[in-house]
Write an enzyme that holds these catalytic residues in place. Sequence first.
Site, PDB file in Angstrom:
ATOM      1  N   TYR A  19      -7.563 -23.860  -3.938  1.00 21.41           N
ATOM      2  CA  TYR A  19      -7.076 -24.975  -3.122  1.00 21.41           C
ATOM      3  C   TYR A  19      -6.141 -25.852  -3.951  1.00 21.41           C
ATOM      4  CZ  TYR A  19     -10.142 -28.095  -5.732  1.00 21.41           C
ATOM      5  OH  TYR A  19     -10.740 -28.802  -6.738  1.00 21.41           O
ATOM      6  N   PHE A  25      -3.942 -34.654  -6.388  1.00 19.98           N
ATOM      7  CA  PHE A  25      -5.059 -35.249  -7.122  1.00 19.98           C
ATOM      8  C   PHE A  25      -5.968 -34.181  -7.744  1.00 19.98           C
ATOM      9  CE2 PHE A  25      -6.585 -34.908  -2.732  1.00 19.98           C
ATOM     10  CZ  PHE A  25      -7.813 -34.259  -2.882  1.00 19.98           C
ATOM     11  N   ASP A  26      -5.841 -32.927  -7.277  1.00 21.10           N
ATOM     12  CA  ASP A  26      -6.685 -31.875  -7.864  1.00 21.10           C
ATOM     13  C   ASP A  26      -6.172 -30.513  -7.399  1.00 21.10           C
ATOM     14  OD1 ASP A  26      -8.680 -30.754  -9.369  1.00 21.10           O
ATOM     15  OD2 ASP A  26     -10.203 -30.888  -7.790  1.00 21.10           O
ATOM     16  N   ILE A  70     -18.162 -31.850   0.205  1.00 16.47           N
ATOM     17  CA  ILE A  70     -17.924 -33.004   1.074  1.00 16.47           C
ATOM     18  C   ILE A  70     -17.883 -32.480   2.507  1.00 16.47           C
ATOM     19  CG2 ILE A  70     -16.719 -34.361  -0.678  1.00 16.47           C
ATOM     20  CD1 ILE A  70     -14.080 -33.451   0.584  1.00 16.47           C
ATOM     21  N   PHE A  74      -5.802 -30.696   2.030  1.00 18.33           N
ATOM     22  CA  PHE A  74      -6.134 -29.508   1.230  1.00 18.33           C
ATOM     23  C   PHE A  74      -5.415 -28.278   1.794  1.00 18.33           C
ATOM     24  CE2 PHE A  74      -9.847 -32.243   0.709  1.00 18.33           C
ATOM     25  CZ  PHE A  74     -10.050 -32.192  -0.670  1.00 18.33           C
TER      26      PHE A  74
END
Length: 582
Positions: A70, A80-81, A99, A142
């Site tokens: 992802y 952010f990731d 989550i 995502f």
Amino acid sequence: MFRGAGPRSPALLRPPLLQMLLLLVQAVGRGLGRASPAGGPLEDVVIERYHIPRACPREVQRGDFVRYHYNGTFEDGKKFDSSYDRSTLVAIVVGGRLITGMDRGLMGMCVNERRRLIVPPHLGYGSIGVAGLIPPDATLYFDVVLLDLWNKEDTVQVSTLLRPPHCPRMVQDSDFVRYHYNGTLLDGTAFDSSYSRGGTYDTYVGSGWLIKGMDQGLLSMCPGERRKIVIPPFLAYGEKGYGTVIPPQASLVFHVLLIDVHNPKDTVQLETLELPPGCVRRAKAGDFMRYHYNGSLMDGTLFDSSYSRNHTYNTYVGQGYIIPGMDQGLQGACMGERRRITIPPHLAYGENGTGDKIPGSAVLIFDVHVIDFHNPEDPVEIQTLSRPPEACNETSKSGDFVRYHYNCSLLDGTKLFSSHDYGAPQEATLGANKVIEGLDTGLRGMCVGERRQLVVPPHLAHGESGARGVPGSAVLLFEVELISREEGLPEGYLFVWHQDPPANLFEDLDLNKDGEVPPEEFSTFIKAQVSEGKGRLMPGQDAEKTIGDMFQNQDRNQDGKITSDELKLKTDEDQERVHEEL
């Protein structure tokens, strides 16, 4: 802690403190409802399926274990990731460990599917966020690609892609197998292939040499069968994976082609394909056999054929001249029989194989056509087919001149020669080395008009070298019919009297009474004796030549005439020779 999950990303897993807060946020969120058309807070995850694979044998369900890549960004596109940055894949159970937005966004997903998920704050990290990484009330974006999924209840999945019509045996535990394979991850990423190494994978089944899933997936396969075998991680390489090519918790997919299978306890397997009627004798150890064959591996690959050389394979059976499995497999065969001989490697070429066509540990299959066999001690086999109805007081013997018809063939029916092709019977003097020994023997003791079948082994025919039109070491089949016979003469005689010779033979020979007998007078006299039935010449020979030889024998000084001193009967010559020897 979940085993094999890898590093935990704050963008995916719930911090323990947030879990309680998110319950409250989610409860409030559910009360707010979906966003209005004019725009407002999202009530649920927005899912965009921008790549859906054609085949989707299975979708993600609650409780499944998944691996995926992802990229995570904010609304402005700022990252952010990303799992790609860590060169690792996320591996985790769906259903309470992620989550809520990711949990919901992965549901119903297929392997290799790509989705874009928009996760509202109350389904992400809420009003608290993640310090230094995700601000409060952040909507998360995502881009996800699903690489693998499995469930702890999964078993090995086997799909038969091709099954051959003939299955001589199926794989069982403790069997030794040779197979080719392509190995991929569930998303199609290749990690290994036997084809790239130019050789099969050879191993025992059910003995701990393979991963458990492959042990199970190979069972009941037939040689030549193609299978797709899908193995969940806990029956493959589990949490650790394997090297750099198989990640932890990876499902494996193998496309397998089984080449052959055997067991160290196997013996030679025989299958009769065609058995000719009237099999009176079967091959045994010590016999010399001529046979044709096609030799193939279990997958049908041809490695050798006597037909391609247009020549039979000739050898002794049961004497160690051929591989042990063939030595065993040829015994008990009938002439003309077709049989299939399956030989395990320990009775063939073993672990090393031979040449570039028979690999190590290969099961060999020979389709054999037995042409003929014999034993060096075999006599001529004689079978009477018919006798004349009238009584037969005299039969053919050594020295007789015989006329006979014959058909000669190989035992497989291949015609070689026939007197009928020449429109006249064959002629021979028995015992005079004018025909092969086996035929000479088979023609003796016959009545005129009798028909026989003779089976003549090669040592009584044309031997190992054969003759024009006759293969080496060939057993010959004759059908003979005796047309006529004439009494032969004793050895050394060219002419015999039917009664006592004249008292004064020289005077009878000397027709003009000049005291000498030239060739013309000699010939006239002998022919007269034959025509009057007083004597006979050696049968089967040219009369003029025989009379000429007789004259030469009597013309001692070779002056072209016979005198009374030169003329002697054969009996007189024999007596003189005896006296000389004494």
